[in-house]
Design a protein around this motif. Sequence first.
Motif, PDB file in Angstrom:
ATOM      1  N   GLN A   1      45.341  18.604  40.676  1.00 29.86           N
ATOM      2  CA  GLN A   1      43.907  18.380  40.802  1.00 29.86           C
ATOM      3  C   GLN A   1      43.160  19.031  39.641  1.00 29.86           C
ATOM      4  OE1 GLN A   1      42.303  16.479  42.962  1.00 29.86           O
ATOM      5  NE2 GLN A   1      40.219  16.944  42.280  1.00 29.86           N
ATOM      6  N   HIS A   2      43.566  20.249  39.254  1.00 26.74           N
ATOM      7  CA  HIS A   2      42.857  20.982  38.211  1.00 26.74           C
ATOM      8  C   HIS A   2      43.269  20.508  36.816  1.00 26.74           C
ATOM      9  CE1 HIS A   2      40.708  23.850  40.688  1.00 26.74           C
ATOM     10  NE2 HIS A   2      41.787  23.981  41.433  1.00 26.74           N
ATOM     11  N   ARG A   3      42.443  20.905  35.827  1.00 28.98           N
ATOM     12  CA  ARG A   3      42.695  20.526  34.431  1.00 28.98           C
ATOM     13  C   ARG A   3      43.207  21.694  33.603  1.00 28.98           C
ATOM     14  NH1 ARG A   3      36.613  18.751  33.813  1.00 28.98           N
ATOM     15  NH2 ARG A   3      36.531  20.615  35.132  1.00 28.98           N
ATOM     16  N   GLU A   4      43.066  22.915  34.142  1.00 23.38           N
ATOM     17  CA  GLU A   4      43.493  24.120  33.429  1.00 23.38           C
ATOM     18  C   GLU A   4      44.169  25.072  34.412  1.00 23.38           C
ATOM     19  OE1 GLU A   4      43.490  24.832  30.307  1.00 23.38           O
ATOM     20  OE2 GLU A   4      42.200  23.308  29.405  1.00 23.38           O
ATOM     21  N   SER A   5      44.554  26.240  33.899  1.00 19.40           N
ATOM     22  CA  SER A   5      45.225  27.279  34.674  1.00 19.40           C
ATOM     23  C   SER A   5      44.483  27.599  35.969  1.00 19.40           C
ATOM     24  CB  SER A   5      45.323  28.541  33.809  1.00 19.40           C
ATOM     25  OG  SER A   5      45.718  29.650  34.571  1.00 19.40           O
ATOM     26  N   VAL A   6      45.231  27.689  37.079  1.00 18.14           N
ATOM     27  CA  VAL A   6      44.659  28.058  38.377  1.00 18.14           C
ATOM     28  C   VAL A   6      44.702  29.580  38.503  1.00 18.14           C
ATOM     29  CG1 VAL A   6      44.870  27.857  40.874  1.00 18.14           C
ATOM     30  CG2 VAL A   6      45.400  25.892  39.409  1.00 18.14           C
ATOM     31  N   ARG A   7      43.527  30.211  38.673  1.00 18.86           N
ATOM     32  CA  ARG A   7      43.427  31.665  38.652  1.00 18.86           C
ATOM     33  C   ARG A   7      43.204  32.305  40.009  1.00 18.86           C
ATOM     34  NH1 ARG A   7      43.514  34.133  33.613  1.00 18.86           N
ATOM     35  NH2 ARG A   7      44.559  32.630  32.248  1.00 18.86           N
ATOM     36  N   CYS A   8      42.776  31.525  41.033  1.00 16.88           N
ATOM     37  CA  CYS A   8      42.468  32.158  42.312  1.00 16.88           C
ATOM     38  C   CYS A   8      42.576  31.165  43.463  1.00 16.88           C
ATOM     39  CB  CYS A   8      41.080  32.797  42.285  1.00 16.88           C
ATOM     40  SG  CYS A   8      39.784  31.734  41.614  1.00 16.88           S
ATOM     41  N   LEU A   9      42.894  31.714  44.628  1.00 17.94           N
ATOM     42  CA  LEU A   9      43.007  30.949  45.858  1.00 17.94           C
ATOM     43  C   LEU A   9      42.308  31.718  46.971  1.00 17.94           C
ATOM     44  CD1 LEU A   9      46.816  30.163  45.554  1.00 17.94           C
ATOM     45  CD2 LEU A   9      45.000  28.447  45.387  1.00 17.94           C
ATOM     46  N   ALA A  10      41.731  31.016  47.937  1.00 18.01           N
ATOM     47  CA  ALA A  10      41.060  31.671  49.066  1.00 18.01           C
ATOM     48  C   ALA A  10      41.248  30.842  50.323  1.00 18.01           C
ATOM     49  CB  ALA A  10      39.572  31.861  48.777  1.00 18.01           C
TER      50      ALA A  10
ATOM     51  N   GLY B   1      49.375  29.719  42.362  1.00 14.83           N
ATOM     52  CA  GLY B   1      48.600  29.255  41.218  1.00 14.83           C
ATOM     53  C   GLY B   1      49.072  29.995  39.984  1.00 14.83           C
ATOM     54  N   SER B   2      49.128  29.308  38.860  1.00 15.26           N
ATOM     55  CA  SER B   2      49.720  29.898  37.656  1.00 15.26           C
ATOM     56  C   SER B   2      48.992  29.398  36.416  1.00 15.26           C
ATOM     57  CB  SER B   2      51.205  29.524  37.574  1.00 15.26           C
ATOM     58  OG  SER B   2      51.351  28.134  37.278  1.00 15.26           O
ATOM     59  N   ASN B   3      49.584  29.652  35.262  1.00 18.82           N
ATOM     60  CA  ASN B   3      49.034  29.122  34.017  1.00 18.82           C
ATOM     61  C   ASN B   3      49.126  27.602  33.944  1.00 18.82           C
ATOM     62  OD1 ASN B   3      48.052  31.410  32.858  1.00 18.82           O
ATOM     63  ND2 ASN B   3      49.769  31.757  31.480  1.00 18.82           N
ATOM     64  N   SER B   4      49.850  27.013  34.876  1.00 20.71           N
ATOM     65  CA  SER B   4      49.880  25.563  35.015  1.00 20.71           C
ATOM     66  C   SER B   4      48.616  25.102  35.725  1.00 20.71           C
ATOM     67  CB  SER B   4      51.117  25.143  35.816  1.00 20.71           C
ATOM     68  OG  SER B   4      51.015  23.800  36.248  1.00 20.71           O
ATOM     69  N   SER B   5      48.242  23.857  35.531  1.00 19.77           N
ATOM     70  CA  SER B   5      47.103  23.282  36.253  1.00 19.77           C
ATOM     71  C   SER B   5      47.492  22.835  37.654  1.00 19.77           C
ATOM     72  CB  SER B   5      46.545  22.085  35.475  1.00 19.77           C
ATOM     73  OG  SER B   5      47.526  21.067  35.354  1.00 19.77           O
ATOM     74  N   LEU B   6      48.761  22.965  38.001  1.00 14.00           N
ATOM     75  CA  LEU B   6      49.273  22.484  39.279  1.00 14.00           C
ATOM     76  C   LEU B   6      49.415  23.621  40.283  1.00 14.00           C
ATOM     77  CD1 LEU B   6      52.171  20.259  37.870  1.00 14.00           C
ATOM     78  CD2 LEU B   6      49.874  19.500  38.531  1.00 14.00           C
ATOM     79  N   LEU B   7      49.055  23.350  41.539  1.00 17.91           N
ATOM     80  CA  LEU B   7      49.395  24.247  42.639  1.00 17.91           C
ATOM     81  C   LEU B   7      50.766  23.861  43.161  1.00 17.91           C
ATOM     82  CD1 LEU B   7      46.067  24.167  44.690  1.00 17.91           C
ATOM     83  CD2 LEU B   7      46.786  25.911  43.085  1.00 17.91           C
ATOM     84  N   ARG B   8      51.526  24.869  43.585  1.00  9.30           N
ATOM     85  CA  ARG B   8      52.830  24.587  44.184  1.00  9.30           C
ATOM     86  C   ARG B   8      52.919  25.252  45.549  1.00  9.30           C
ATOM     87  NH1 ARG B   8      53.970  24.017  38.733  1.00  9.30           N
ATOM     88  NH2 ARG B   8      55.413  22.322  38.252  1.00  9.30           N
ATOM     89  N   VAL B   9      53.578  24.561  46.487  1.00  5.30           N
ATOM     90  CA  VAL B   9      53.656  25.023  47.865  1.00  5.30           C
ATOM     91  C   VAL B   9      55.113  25.312  48.212  1.00  5.30           C
ATOM     92  CG1 VAL B   9      53.111  24.488  50.266  1.00  5.30           C
ATOM     93  CG2 VAL B   9      51.666  23.573  48.426  1.00  5.30           C
TER      94      VAL B   9
ATOM     95  N   GLU C   1      57.664  26.709  38.792  1.00  6.79           N
ATOM     96  CA  GLU C   1      56.888  26.681  37.559  1.00  6.79           C
ATOM     97  C   GLU C   1      57.382  27.752  36.593  1.00  6.79           C
ATOM     98  OE1 GLU C   1      54.051  28.750  40.539  1.00  6.79           O
ATOM     99  OE2 GLU C   1      55.950  27.659  40.550  1.00  6.79           O
ATOM    100  N   GLU C   2      57.401  27.413  35.303  1.00 12.03           N
ATOM    101  CA  GLU C   2      57.806  28.366  34.283  1.00 12.03           C
ATOM    102  C   GLU C   2      56.646  29.250  33.833  1.00 12.03           C
ATOM    103  OE1 GLU C   2      59.589  26.279  31.059  1.00 12.03           O
ATOM    104  OE2 GLU C   2      61.272  25.514  32.258  1.00 12.03           O
ATOM    105  N   GLU C   3      55.422  28.821  34.092  1.00  8.25           N
ATOM    106  CA  GLU C   3      54.244  29.530  33.620  1.00  8.25           C
ATOM    107  C   GLU C   3      54.030  30.835  34.391  1.00  8.25           C
ATOM    108  OE1 GLU C   3      53.811  25.167  32.908  1.00  8.25           O
ATOM    109  OE2 GLU C   3      54.308  26.411  34.643  1.00  8.25           O
TER     110      GLU C   3
END
Length: 317
Positions: free
Chosen positions: A200-209, A176-184, A158-160
């Motif tokens: 799955q998300h519509r906006e930036s992903v900010r946290c993971l648990a 998780g990044s400024n992209s709405s996509l998670l990458r593995v 991701e570039e974000e």
Amino acid sequence: MGQDGSKGARKDSVTGKGRSSNPISELQCLVGHTDIIRLLLRVDEMTIASASDDSNILVWNYNTGQHVGTLSGHTLAVTCMILLDKVRLVSGSADKTVRMWDVKTNSCLRVLTGHEASVKCLVALASPERFCSGSNDRHLIVWRTFDGEKLNVIERQEEENLHCLLTISHNRLVTGSNSSLLRVYKADPAQLSYHKVLPQHRESVRCLARLSAMHFASGSLDGAVVVWSAETLTPLKVLNYPERYRPDSSKVYIYNVHCLLTLSERYLAAALGNGFSVYDVAAGECVLECSAAHEAEVLCLLALYNGTRIVSAAGDG
């Protein structure tokens, strides 16, 4: 936690509209930082650490509320930190460095350089004595803990700008990044490699648990909290999914999720707007809500005393 120059504890009653009927009570306010507090970390049975845009990490005795140490050395905001054991803490900063600390002596053990932009994330890897840092220079770096040697570098897909990293089963890393996509990514002992993208998300992903060996969760600026299978990498449940925008803004969802906190395999806390909610993951329901904990958005949460106490920090300092 507050912004005043003196360091110590202040006990306040919880006041304000809607708070008096809330079952959650404020017990203690720790005052010491001079800027926004971004991070909270439990060190041991008596100690927590807080990190701020003031470039310092403060160490507290959470039983007494007393400030007991300062980890000073970063020149810009502290953006991430992890605990390797009960002595060694690792931090990353907007100053592009990673630092290793002895939290018992408040001394810096090593300064690791290699990133060319702000260090945003740190995560311990499954293999012993290795951890990974992620930066806005689009690189993930694997470090050896005991001597700080750089073992592996991979360019992110991701570039974000990056926001969060999480290890899951089978030696994999989720970003998780400024992209709405998670990458593995696969984090094999010899190298990191790109694996899969998760929409799955519509906006930036900010946290993971991490909820358990089988499940993890993600939170986004779209206000959604999504539970995933760590085995199949498919979404299982959506615990929060606002569809309304804020009335005073254009296409900004009514809630943003900046932090997720695992209380147990069944219960997950999420920082939503100026407060937080606790979810029963199995039932898919919100079981506790504190909607007005702060006067600004809650940025981090920490559980103490076997999950019976929650510490929150926000943009209000």
